[in-house]
Motif scaffolding. Structure first.
Motif, PDB file in Angstrom:
ATOM      1  N   ASP A 122     -53.461   7.314 -18.378  1.00 30.94           N
ATOM      2  CA  ASP A 122     -52.927   7.508 -17.025  1.00 30.94           C
ATOM      3  C   ASP A 122     -51.936   8.665 -16.991  1.00 30.94           C
ATOM      4  O   ASP A 122     -51.298   8.915 -15.988  1.00 30.94           O
ATOM      5  CB  ASP A 122     -52.278   6.212 -16.515  1.00 30.94           C
ATOM      6  CG  ASP A 122     -51.074   5.807 -17.352  1.00 30.94           C
ATOM      7  OD1 ASP A 122     -50.749   6.530 -18.303  1.00 30.94           O
ATOM      8  OD2 ASP A 122     -50.470   4.762 -17.057  1.00 30.94           O
ATOM      9  N   GLY A 123     -51.783   9.363 -18.129  1.00 27.18           N
ATOM     10  CA  GLY A 123     -50.880  10.516 -18.170  1.00 27.18           C
ATOM     11  C   GLY A 123     -49.451  10.132 -18.493  1.00 27.18           C
ATOM     12  O   GLY A 123     -48.603  10.990 -18.695  1.00 27.18           O
ATOM     13  N   PHE A 124     -49.167   8.838 -18.505  1.00 27.42           N
ATOM     14  CA  PHE A 124     -47.809   8.392 -18.818  1.00 27.42           C
ATOM     15  C   PHE A 124     -47.804   7.500 -20.051  1.00 27.42           C
ATOM     16  O   PHE A 124     -46.976   6.617 -20.191  1.00 27.42           O
ATOM     17  CB  PHE A 124     -47.197   7.639 -17.640  1.00 27.42           C
ATOM     18  CG  PHE A 124     -47.067   8.482 -16.411  1.00 27.42           C
ATOM     19  CD1 PHE A 124     -45.997   9.351 -16.275  1.00 27.42           C
ATOM     20  CD2 PHE A 124     -48.014   8.426 -15.412  1.00 27.42           C
ATOM     21  CE1 PHE A 124     -45.882  10.142 -15.158  1.00 27.42           C
ATOM     22  CE2 PHE A 124     -47.898   9.218 -14.284  1.00 27.42           C
ATOM     23  CZ  PHE A 124     -46.831  10.077 -14.157  1.00 27.42           C
ATOM     24  N   GLY A 125     -48.776   7.697 -20.919  1.00 26.92           N
ATOM     25  CA  GLY A 125     -48.819   6.903 -22.140  1.00 26.92           C
ATOM     26  C   GLY A 125     -49.549   5.591 -21.969  1.00 26.92           C
ATOM     27  O   GLY A 125     -49.652   4.813 -22.901  1.00 26.92           O
ATOM     28  N   GLY A 126     -50.061   5.324 -20.781  1.00 26.66           N
ATOM     29  CA  GLY A 126     -50.798   4.086 -20.560  1.00 26.66           C
ATOM     30  C   GLY A 126     -52.278   4.291 -20.830  1.00 26.66           C
ATOM     31  O   GLY A 126     -52.810   5.378 -20.613  1.00 26.66           O
ATOM     32  N   TYR A 170     -51.137  15.758 -33.368  1.00 26.13           N
ATOM     33  CA  TYR A 170     -49.751  15.265 -33.378  1.00 26.13           C
ATOM     34  C   TYR A 170     -49.023  15.732 -32.105  1.00 26.13           C
ATOM     35  O   TYR A 170     -48.266  14.971 -31.494  1.00 26.13           O
ATOM     36  CB  TYR A 170     -49.024  15.754 -34.629  1.00 26.13           C
ATOM     37  CG  TYR A 170     -47.607  15.252 -34.733  1.00 26.13           C
ATOM     38  CD1 TYR A 170     -47.352  13.945 -35.109  1.00 26.13           C
ATOM     39  CD2 TYR A 170     -46.527  16.073 -34.421  1.00 26.13           C
ATOM     40  CE1 TYR A 170     -46.058  13.468 -35.183  1.00 26.13           C
ATOM     41  CE2 TYR A 170     -45.229  15.605 -34.497  1.00 26.13           C
ATOM     42  CZ  TYR A 170     -44.998  14.307 -34.878  1.00 26.13           C
ATOM     43  OH  TYR A 170     -43.719  13.836 -34.945  1.00 26.13           O
ATOM     44  N   GLU A 171     -49.277  16.983 -31.722  1.00 29.23           N
ATOM     45  CA  GLU A 171     -48.672  17.479 -30.477  1.00 29.23           C
ATOM     46  C   GLU A 171     -49.186  16.699 -29.264  1.00 29.23           C
ATOM     47  O   GLU A 171     -48.440  16.452 -28.317  1.00 29.23           O
ATOM     48  CB  GLU A 171     -48.967  18.969 -30.270  1.00 29.23           C
ATOM     49  CG  GLU A 171     -48.412  19.908 -31.330  1.00 29.23           C
ATOM     50  CD  GLU A 171     -46.907  20.099 -31.252  1.00 29.23           C
ATOM     51  OE1 GLU A 171     -46.250  19.370 -30.482  1.00 29.23           O
ATOM     52  OE2 GLU A 171     -46.393  20.981 -31.965  1.00 29.23           O
ATOM     53  N   ASP A 172     -50.457  16.303 -29.308  1.00 35.15           N
ATOM     54  CA  ASP A 172     -50.992  15.491 -28.212  1.00 35.15           C
ATOM     55  C   ASP A 172     -50.248  14.167 -28.118  1.00 35.15           C
ATOM     56  O   ASP A 172     -49.936  13.694 -27.032  1.00 35.15           O
ATOM     57  CB  ASP A 172     -52.487  15.205 -28.433  1.00 35.15           C
ATOM     58  CG  ASP A 172     -53.341  16.423 -28.102  1.00 35.15           C
ATOM     59  OD1 ASP A 172     -52.831  17.309 -27.401  1.00 35.15           O
ATOM     60  OD2 ASP A 172     -54.492  16.480 -28.553  1.00 35.15           O
ATOM     61  N   ILE A 173     -49.965  13.583 -29.274  1.00 36.97           N
ATOM     62  CA  ILE A 173     -49.258  12.300 -29.271  1.00 36.97           C
ATOM     63  C   ILE A 173     -47.856  12.483 -28.700  1.00 36.97           C
ATOM     64  O   ILE A 173     -47.343  11.634 -27.986  1.00 36.97           O
ATOM     65  CB  ILE A 173     -49.207  11.713 -30.699  1.00 36.97           C
ATOM     66  CG1 ILE A 173     -50.604  11.269 -31.109  1.00 36.97           C
ATOM     67  CG2 ILE A 173     -48.230  10.551 -30.790  1.00 36.97           C
ATOM     68  CD1 ILE A 173     -50.752  10.896 -32.560  1.00 36.97           C
ATOM     69  N   SER A 174     -47.252  13.642 -28.968  1.00 37.64           N
ATOM     70  CA  SER A 174     -45.884  13.848 -28.481  1.00 37.64           C
ATOM     71  C   SER A 174     -45.838  13.913 -26.961  1.00 37.64           C
ATOM     72  O   SER A 174     -44.790  13.708 -26.374  1.00 37.64           O
ATOM     73  CB  SER A 174     -45.276  15.109 -29.098  1.00 37.64           C
ATOM     74  OG  SER A 174     -45.850  16.252 -28.522  1.00 37.64           O
ATOM     75  N   VAL A 175     -46.947  14.211 -26.313  1.00 34.80           N
ATOM     76  CA  VAL A 175     -46.956  14.125 -24.850  1.00 34.80           C
ATOM     77  C   VAL A 175     -47.788  12.925 -24.390  1.00 34.80           C
ATOM     78  O   VAL A 175     -48.265  12.877 -23.260  1.00 34.80           O
ATOM     79  CB  VAL A 175     -47.449  15.432 -24.177  1.00 34.80           C
ATOM     80  CG1 VAL A 175     -46.455  16.545 -24.399  1.00 34.80           C
ATOM     81  CG2 VAL A 175     -48.816  15.846 -24.679  1.00 34.80           C
ATOM     82  N   LEU A 176     -47.928  11.949 -25.297  1.00 34.18           N
ATOM     83  CA  LEU A 176     -48.515  10.651 -24.988  1.00 34.18           C
ATOM     84  C   LEU A 176     -49.978  10.722 -24.565  1.00 34.18           C
ATOM     85  O   LEU A 176     -50.440   9.883 -23.800  1.00 34.18           O
ATOM     86  CB  LEU A 176     -47.688   9.942 -23.899  1.00 34.18           C
ATOM     87  CG  LEU A 176     -46.180   9.896 -24.137  1.00 34.18           C
ATOM     88  CD1 LEU A 176     -45.494   9.209 -22.973  1.00 34.18           C
ATOM     89  CD2 LEU A 176     -45.847   9.195 -25.432  1.00 34.18           C
ATOM     90  N   GLN A 177     -50.694  11.727 -25.044  1.00 38.20           N
ATOM     91  CA  GLN A 177     -52.132  11.811 -24.760  1.00 38.20           C
ATOM     92  C   GLN A 177     -52.882  11.082 -25.871  1.00 38.20           C
ATOM     93  O   GLN A 177     -53.583  11.689 -26.671  1.00 38.20           O
ATOM     94  CB  GLN A 177     -52.570  13.281 -24.678  1.00 38.20           C
ATOM     95  CG  GLN A 177     -51.885  14.076 -23.590  1.00 38.20           C
ATOM     96  CD  GLN A 177     -52.284  13.618 -22.200  1.00 38.20           C
ATOM     97  OE1 GLN A 177     -53.394  13.148 -22.006  1.00 38.20           O
ATOM     98  NE2 GLN A 177     -51.382  13.731 -21.245  1.00 38.20           N
ATOM     99  N   TYR A 178     -52.733   9.758 -25.894  1.00 41.27           N
ATOM    100  CA  TYR A 178     -53.291   8.985 -27.005  1.00 41.27           C
ATOM    101  C   TYR A 178     -54.818   9.082 -27.127  1.00 41.27           C
ATOM    102  O   TYR A 178     -55.322   9.282 -28.233  1.00 41.27           O
ATOM    103  CB  TYR A 178     -52.862   7.524 -26.904  1.00 41.27           C
ATOM    104  CG  TYR A 178     -51.370   7.319 -26.973  1.00 41.27           C
ATOM    105  CD1 TYR A 178     -50.614   7.952 -27.960  1.00 41.27           C
ATOM    106  CD2 TYR A 178     -50.718   6.506 -26.067  1.00 41.27           C
ATOM    107  CE1 TYR A 178     -49.241   7.763 -28.020  1.00 41.27           C
ATOM    108  CE2 TYR A 178     -49.339   6.323 -26.130  1.00 41.27           C
ATOM    109  CZ  TYR A 178     -48.604   6.951 -27.109  1.00 41.27           C
ATOM    110  OH  TYR A 178     -47.261   6.774 -27.167  1.00 41.27           O
TER     111      TYR A 178
END
Lengths: 287, 441
Positions: free
Chosen positions: A40-44, A246-254
């Protein structure tokens, strides 16, 4: 009471399963599931089934460039660690006559491992920098007029650090398989008039194959799965497959990161399978 | 530790200062152990507070062990400071919220944490110094100057409508997402001896003169804003909102970065405080985007380094601001929640404000921080005037000689020249991808 044979087999494999299932199988399943979800763009995570994350990863020019960069470092590191590792092991096994001394020298090879990987990497920085020891020395003796910039924050520095860290992973398995070579085979070859090169080509290399294969698996999978050395030693000037997700994870793009991780796992599995196809390690080790 | 205890001064002017109260409280707490006799202060009780442990988690420059130790000493319960980098921190807050009590949040992290429902609203009424907060935070202005809202300003990230709202609220309410505790304005650091002129514009960072001697921050979300400030300064582009770029603006910025990288402009990029200090001190770079205390750390190594004042000029330039605040995790209830409020109130009571000021950051309540600083320190750090006496860092290490003037001038001059705030863009996934293109180019 009689215990059936299959129960005994299960008991034998259970310790390994107790490690592999919770620490490997379950996490990778979680990642696999996340990779087909939407964000959802917010880590959800939105539990749907989508292959869009894979489509994005597999069709992106970025992925290609990242793999290119990572494979370049992997191949270079593999080549130099193999070269060094093979000849160090060769020297220890065939040139050091006293087995006790050989074991002693072998242990000395592991001494760098008593300090942390990170320390060993970072200690290259004051050596290779613009005002580092090597540049200062070269300037002092007048060999160069300007400091050599390629020494640090470059692909060169990355490879140096990897080779320094990983050569031992080549030495150990190659040493192990060379030590099993029956010296009489070599003597017989010499008696039959074989040259040093022939001995190397026809006896030592083929009989060290399992060690080389094991070492290659260690080195390649470590470099492919690492990002820290690349990041620090290239001064952020290069990236790797892992650093990108890793950079994707830092902006919560799981989900995107999970898809990249799965793709990398598959690539690594394929690579290891390829190595194992060339060398039947199980047969070699139990020979 | 060379921290002057100013509680006596506070007592003489205001009757009983908060600090002496805290001390008395701690003494009472101490005396109460074993006797069960508890009277008066504070709101949580002696026997039980001993068993309380608050885990304050966040980045190293904001969540500082020395501050936690002092808080534990003053408050009588246990405080554990845990450091993670920005991205690990936000991931932990969101995926393991119960492993954290106080989350140290930047504005954009507060927005995300609220959205995910991992934090609870903080009652502004229970924050004792709330009325003394600088209006930068509470109203989005300072001395009548509207603080720009490119990116996510601390004001923008401060309020939610109800304690359990998940969306930020534009306008003042009673409920806060976080209590701001430390902030600053970032710009460029440079070697005055090697650059040869005074730097006041971001475009110097991309000047071909410094080819192979420049570096930029490699945290995509904020590195791209530093890049944007450079390109805007050079007149290459005018952004609608540097803190929330369109895809087109992201493309322009990253393409330009790739072009500069291929031309050999950047010696390196850096991700941590220490790396930036190392790059500058080891002579690898002469100019780079940099944080104020990192510049000071270079100077401590006897290497000349200046923090560039990038005041607004012709609608360009300006600092990139950031602010960290304390958020309360949702699982906090009862005594632990009370302790968390005590802890936040302690933060605002001045000791911590003075501490962070001594390495170049600012307190949102300078009026209390001032009580814990010597007049000379306040003159230097906040008023931007020459230091009347030598200045030391929070741990007592000498930093600046008498007569030095702080780079960037007074506090007001700095913060009113902030042009954008640390953020996470709507297009962050795309931005990240393009930033990785830059990295691997």
């Amino acid at each position: 009471m009689r215990v059936s044979r299959s129960t005994i087999s299960w008991l034998y494999v259970s310790p390994l399963m107790f490690v592999l299932i919770p620490f490997f199988v379950l996490p990778i399943l979680v990642v696999l599931v996340a990779s087909v979800f939407e964000t959802d763009g917010f880590g959800g995570l939105i539990p749907t089934f989508t292959l869009a994350n894979y489509a994005t990863v597999l069709t992106s020019g970025l992925t290609f460039n990242l793999y290119l960069a990572t494979v370049k470092f992997t191949v270079l590191t593999w080549f130099f660690t193999l070269l060094l590792g093979f000849f160090v092991a060769y020297f220890l096994v065939f040139h050091v006559r006293n087995p006790l001394l050989a074991i002693g020298l072998f242990l000395i090879c592991t001494v760098p491992f008593w300090t942390s990987n990170i320390i060993r990497m970072i200690s290259w920085i004051p050596l290779l920098g613009k005002e580092g020891l090597i540049n200062s020395a070269l300037l002092r003796i007048g060999l160069i007029r300007e400091p050599l910039e390629f020494l640090l924050y470059s692909g060169f520095a990355v490879v140096v650090a990897y080779v320094h860290q990983l050569t031992i992973f080549m030495i150990v398995p190659i040493f192990n398989s060379m030590a099993r070579i029956d010296k009489r085979v070599v003597e017989a070859a010499i008696d039959a008039g074989a040259s040093r090169f022939d001995i190397m080509r026809l006896i030592i290399v083929p009989l060290s194959k399992s060690g080389i294969a094991l070492g290659s698996i260690f080195v390649a999978s470590i470099v492919m799965g690492d990002f820290f050395v690349t990041k620090v030693m290239s001064g952020g000037g290069s990236a790797s497959v892992v650093s990108a997700f890793y950079e994707d994870i830092s902006v919560l793009q799981y989900p995107g990161a999970a898809a990249s991780a799965i793709v990398l796992t598959v690539v690594l599995l394929a690579m290891v399978a390829l190595i194992l196809r060339t060398v039947d390690i199980r047969k070699e080790i139990t020979r | 530790m060379a921290v002057k205890d100013k509680s006596d001064a506070g007592k003489s002017t205001k009757g009983v200062s908060r600090r002496s109260l805290l001390k008395a409280g701690a003494a009472v707490a101490g005396a109460a152990i074993g006797t069960d006799a508890v009277t008066g202060f504070p709101t949580i009780w002696a026997q039980e507070i001993k068993d309380i442990e608050l885990r304050h988690v966040g980045v190293s420059y904001s969540v500082v062990k020395a501050i936690g130790d002092q808080a534990a000493k003053d408050l009588g319960f246990k405080v554990t400071m845990q450091n993670l980098d920005t991205s690990a921190a936000i991931n932990r807050f969101i995926t393991q919220p119960n492993s954290v009590d106080i989350a140290d949040l930047e504005g954009w992290q507060a927005k995300l944490a609220a959205k995910r429902g991992v934090i609870q609203g903080i009652s502004a009424k229970k924050i004792k110094e709330f009325d003394n907060f600088l209006p930068i935070f509470t109203k989005g202005e300072l001395d009548g100057h509207k603080i720009p809202r490119q990116g996510i300003s601390p004001y923008e990230a401060l309020y939610i409508e109800k304690p359990d709202s998940t969306d930020l609220h534009d306008g003042v309410t009673e409920w806060l997402t976080n209590v701001p505790q430390v902030y600053n304005a970032d710009s460029i650091g440079y070697r005055p001896d090697l650059v040869g002129h005074t730097v006041t514009q971001w475009k110097d960072l991309i000047d071909p003169k410094f080819k192979g001697k420049a570096a930029i921050l490699d945290v995509p979300a904020i590195g791209i804003m530093d890049a944007a400030l450079c390109f805007e300064s050079a007149g290459l582009i005018k952004y609608g909102n540097k803190g929330n770029m369109t895809k087109k603006e992201i493309d322009f910025t990253c393409d330009k970065l790739i072009e500069l990288k291929k031309a050999g402009q950047f010696r390196a990029t850096w991700t941590t405080f220490d790396q930036s200090v190392q790059l500058m001190a080891a002579g690898e770079v002469v100019i780079q985007s940099m944080w104020s205390p990192a510049v000071a750390a270079v100077r401590v190594k006897q290497v000349p380094c200046v923090y560039a004042p990038v005041n607004f000029k012709d609608g360009k330039e300006g600092y990139r601001g950031w602010c960290n605040g304390m958020g309360l995790m949702k699982h906090l209830t009862g005594k632990k929640l009370d302790a968390a409020y005590e802890y936040m109130n302690w933060y605002m009571s001045g000791w911590q404000g003075a501490f962070v000021s001594r390495y170049g950051y600012y307190s949102p309540v300078p009026s209390t921080a001032k009580k814990f600083m010597t007049p000379a320190e306040y003159t230097f750090w906040y008023e931007g005037k020459p230091a009347p006496e030598p200045v030391t860092d929070p741990y007592g290490v000498p930093m600046e000689a008498a007569g030095t003037v702080r780079d960037g001038g007074s506090f007001v001059e700095r913060v009113t020249n902030i042009s954008c705030w640390n953020t996470l863009m709507d297009e962050s996934a795309y931005m990240n991808k393009r930033w990785n293109d830059f990295k691997v180019a």
